[in-house]
Design an enzyme around this catalytic site. Sequence first.
Site, PDB file in Angstrom:
ATOM      1  N   ASN A   9      12.294  -7.209  -2.694  1.00 55.89           N
ATOM      2  CA  ASN A   9      11.541  -6.417  -1.721  1.00 55.89           C
ATOM      3  C   ASN A   9      10.970  -7.379  -0.693  1.00 55.89           C
ATOM      4  O   ASN A   9      10.002  -8.085  -0.969  1.00 55.89           O
ATOM      5  CB  ASN A   9      10.420  -5.655  -2.446  1.00 55.89           C
ATOM      6  CG  ASN A   9       9.504  -4.928  -1.485  1.00 55.89           C
ATOM      7  OD1 ASN A   9       9.816  -4.793  -0.308  1.00 55.89           O
ATOM      8  ND2 ASN A   9       8.370  -4.466  -1.998  1.00 55.89           N
ATOM      9  N   TRP A  10      11.590  -7.389   0.472  1.00 54.55           N
ATOM     10  CA  TRP A  10      11.180  -8.364   1.496  1.00 54.55           C
ATOM     11  C   TRP A  10       9.907  -7.927   2.228  1.00 54.55           C
ATOM     12  O   TRP A  10       9.381  -8.681   3.043  1.00 54.55           O
ATOM     13  CB  TRP A  10      12.313  -8.578   2.506  1.00 54.55           C
ATOM     14  CG  TRP A  10      13.553  -9.196   1.917  1.00 54.55           C
ATOM     15  CD1 TRP A  10      13.770  -9.560   0.613  1.00 54.55           C
ATOM     16  CD2 TRP A  10      14.754  -9.519   2.624  1.00 54.55           C
ATOM     17  NE1 TRP A  10      15.034 -10.091   0.469  1.00 54.55           N
ATOM     18  CE2 TRP A  10      15.670 -10.073   1.683  1.00 54.55           C
ATOM     19  CE3 TRP A  10      15.181  -9.401   3.950  1.00 54.55           C
ATOM     20  CZ2 TRP A  10      16.945 -10.497   2.031  1.00 54.55           C
ATOM     21  CZ3 TRP A  10      16.456  -9.816   4.304  1.00 54.55           C
ATOM     22  CH2 TRP A  10      17.325 -10.365   3.346  1.00 54.55           C
ATOM     23  N   LYS A  11       9.471  -6.714   1.978  1.00 50.08           N
ATOM     24  CA  LYS A  11       8.258  -6.179   2.633  1.00 50.08           C
ATOM     25  C   LYS A  11       8.354  -6.378   4.148  1.00 50.08           C
ATOM     26  O   LYS A  11       9.439  -6.308   4.701  1.00 50.08           O
ATOM     27  CB  LYS A  11       7.002  -6.831   2.049  1.00 50.08           C
ATOM     28  CG  LYS A  11       6.980  -6.784   0.524  1.00 50.08           C
ATOM     29  CD  LYS A  11       5.626  -7.097  -0.036  1.00 50.08           C
ATOM     30  CE  LYS A  11       5.724  -7.246  -1.545  1.00 50.08           C
ATOM     31  NZ  LYS A  11       4.425  -7.233  -2.197  1.00 50.08           N
ATOM     32  N   HIS A  96       6.117   2.479  -3.686  1.00 49.03           N
ATOM     33  CA  HIS A  96       5.586   1.119  -3.866  1.00 49.03           C
ATOM     34  C   HIS A  96       4.059   1.137  -3.776  1.00 49.03           C
ATOM     35  O   HIS A  96       3.480   1.920  -3.023  1.00 49.03           O
ATOM     36  CB  HIS A  96       6.167   0.179  -2.802  1.00 49.03           C
ATOM     37  CG  HIS A  96       5.843  -1.244  -3.086  1.00 49.03           C
ATOM     38  ND1 HIS A  96       4.657  -1.831  -2.699  1.00 49.03           N
ATOM     39  CD2 HIS A  96       6.518  -2.196  -3.765  1.00 49.03           C
ATOM     40  CE1 HIS A  96       4.625  -3.078  -3.107  1.00 49.03           C
ATOM     41  NE2 HIS A  96       5.749  -3.330  -3.766  1.00 49.03           N
ATOM     42  N   GLU A  98       1.995  -0.676  -2.322  1.00 54.70           N
ATOM     43  CA  GLU A  98       1.402  -0.844  -0.983  1.00 54.70           C
ATOM     44  C   GLU A  98       1.454   0.456  -0.193  1.00 54.70           C
ATOM     45  O   GLU A  98       0.577   0.732   0.621  1.00 54.70           O
ATOM     46  CB  GLU A  98       2.098  -2.002  -0.256  1.00 54.70           C
ATOM     47  CG  GLU A  98       1.640  -3.337  -0.831  1.00 54.70           C
ATOM     48  CD  GLU A  98       2.705  -4.404  -0.942  1.00 54.70           C
ATOM     49  OE1 GLU A  98       3.739  -4.322  -0.250  1.00 54.70           O
ATOM     50  OE2 GLU A  98       2.516  -5.331  -1.758  1.00 54.70           O
ATOM     51  N   GLU A 168       5.031  -1.884 -11.891  1.00 54.13           N
ATOM     52  CA  GLU A 168       4.403  -2.956 -11.122  1.00 54.13           C
ATOM     53  C   GLU A 168       2.888  -2.797 -11.192  1.00 54.13           C
ATOM     54  O   GLU A 168       2.294  -2.062 -10.384  1.00 54.13           O
ATOM     55  CB  GLU A 168       4.846  -2.869  -9.657  1.00 54.13           C
ATOM     56  CG  GLU A 168       6.345  -3.011  -9.465  1.00 54.13           C
ATOM     57  CD  GLU A 168       6.672  -3.495  -8.062  1.00 54.13           C
ATOM     58  OE1 GLU A 168       7.227  -4.592  -7.957  1.00 54.13           O
ATOM     59  OE2 GLU A 168       6.330  -2.820  -7.096  1.00 54.13           O
ATOM     60  N   GLY A 174       1.672  -9.815  -5.729  1.00 56.08           N
ATOM     61  CA  GLY A 174       1.267 -10.745  -4.677  1.00 56.08           C
ATOM     62  C   GLY A 174       0.058 -11.596  -5.022  1.00 56.08           C
ATOM     63  O   GLY A 174      -0.501 -12.273  -4.157  1.00 56.08           O
ATOM     64  N   SER A 214       4.351 -10.703  -9.149  1.00 51.48           N
ATOM     65  CA  SER A 214       4.334 -12.165  -9.260  1.00 51.48           C
ATOM     66  C   SER A 214       5.425 -12.699 -10.204  1.00 51.48           C
ATOM     67  O   SER A 214       5.220 -13.705 -10.881  1.00 51.48           O
ATOM     68  CB  SER A 214       2.945 -12.664  -9.663  1.00 51.48           C
ATOM     69  OG  SER A 214       1.995 -12.303  -8.679  1.00 51.48           O
ATOM     70  N   GLY A 235       8.888  -9.565  -4.962  1.00 57.05           N
ATOM     71  CA  GLY A 235       8.410  -9.633  -3.589  1.00 57.05           C
ATOM     72  C   GLY A 235       8.529 -11.049  -3.062  1.00 57.05           C
ATOM     73  O   GLY A 235       9.603 -11.487  -2.648  1.00 57.05           O
TER      74      GLY A 235
HETATM   75  C1  PEP Z   1       6.463  -6.182  -4.992  1.00 55.08           C
HETATM   76  O1  PEP Z   1       5.911  -6.064  -3.908  1.00 55.08           O
HETATM   77  O2  PEP Z   1       7.231  -5.295  -5.392  1.00 55.08           O
HETATM   78  C2  PEP Z   1       6.179  -7.386  -5.761  1.00 55.08           C
HETATM   79  C3  PEP Z   1       6.453  -7.380  -7.028  1.00 55.08           C
HETATM   80  O3  PEP Z   1       5.613  -8.445  -5.079  1.00 55.08           O
HETATM   81  P1  PEP Z   1       5.358  -9.940  -5.666  1.00 55.08           P
HETATM   82  O4  PEP Z   1       6.605 -10.324  -6.412  1.00 55.08           O
HETATM   83  O5  PEP Z   1       5.147 -10.771  -4.452  1.00 55.08           O
HETATM   84  O6  PEP Z   1       4.184  -9.855  -6.557  1.00 55.08           O
END
Ligand code: PEP
Length: 256
Positions: A9-11, A96, A98, A168, A174, A214, A235
């Site tokens: 997930n490049w956000k 997601h 966010e 998640e 993050g 993470s 992410g």
């Molecule tokens: C995500 O946004 O789906 C995610 C898992 O982010 P990160 O790996 O940066 O925690």
Amino acid sequence: MRKPFIGGNWKMNTDSKDAVELAKGVAQKCASLLDKVDVSVCPPFVYLAAVKNAIGSAKVGLGAQDVYFEAKGAFTGEISCTMLKDIGCKDVIIGHSERRHVIGETNELINKKLIVAVEAGLLPIFCIGELLEERNAGKTEKVVKEQIQKGMAGITVEKAKAITIAYEPVWAIGTGVNAAPQQAQDVHLMIRQFIASMYNEDFAAQIRIQYGGSAKPDNAAVLMSQPDVDGLLVGGASLKADDFAAMIKAAAEAKK
Ligand code: PEP
């Protein structure tokens, strides 16, 4: 045996040049693993076409980070399932954290999106997970079950086969603090048992449940070694082709 599935997930990251380079890097570095692991990258909407082109004939899937539930019309700024399919998307992230917690999406809106996505033949990555205060208050199970029950309401088992669930925990996204492997496993098992009660045992045994929060090269192997962790939604670490490829390798080895 559930085939591992690693999503990136490049956000709201990359620019057109970086997106193309990253996609090419992923396609090249994980080429030999794509029979063992399903891999998808989810760039921002505006780079989907360029990334599709960069992936070329490699078996890396293309995913969007969101979709709207209406088919077309006066919905400024939104993107439909038909548009995503038209541009070559296979997967779509829905719900997601966010979008839930920054943009304010509800379980009801997420349900509408999931329904249209499975009807359209897209493969949703359906994200769920609790806030830190919910975990600390012992509400993880309640929150996660409610997200699944409301999010997948009205979706038949046949249609639900298109869905991958991504657990998640919001406090792990993050932050650099991943869920401990046993914490992830406990929730994944609870989710699988809940899916069995909502649908049936066969389907519960088939559905893939990714962990996200993470995940990085140095914890991918231990997370993937948990019996009910079938993949990772990544992410930050998906923005470096070497790191992402290392995690794909770890997934292939963990599920040999
Ligand atoms: C995500 O946004 O789906 C995610 C898992 O982010 P990160 O790996 O940066 O925690």
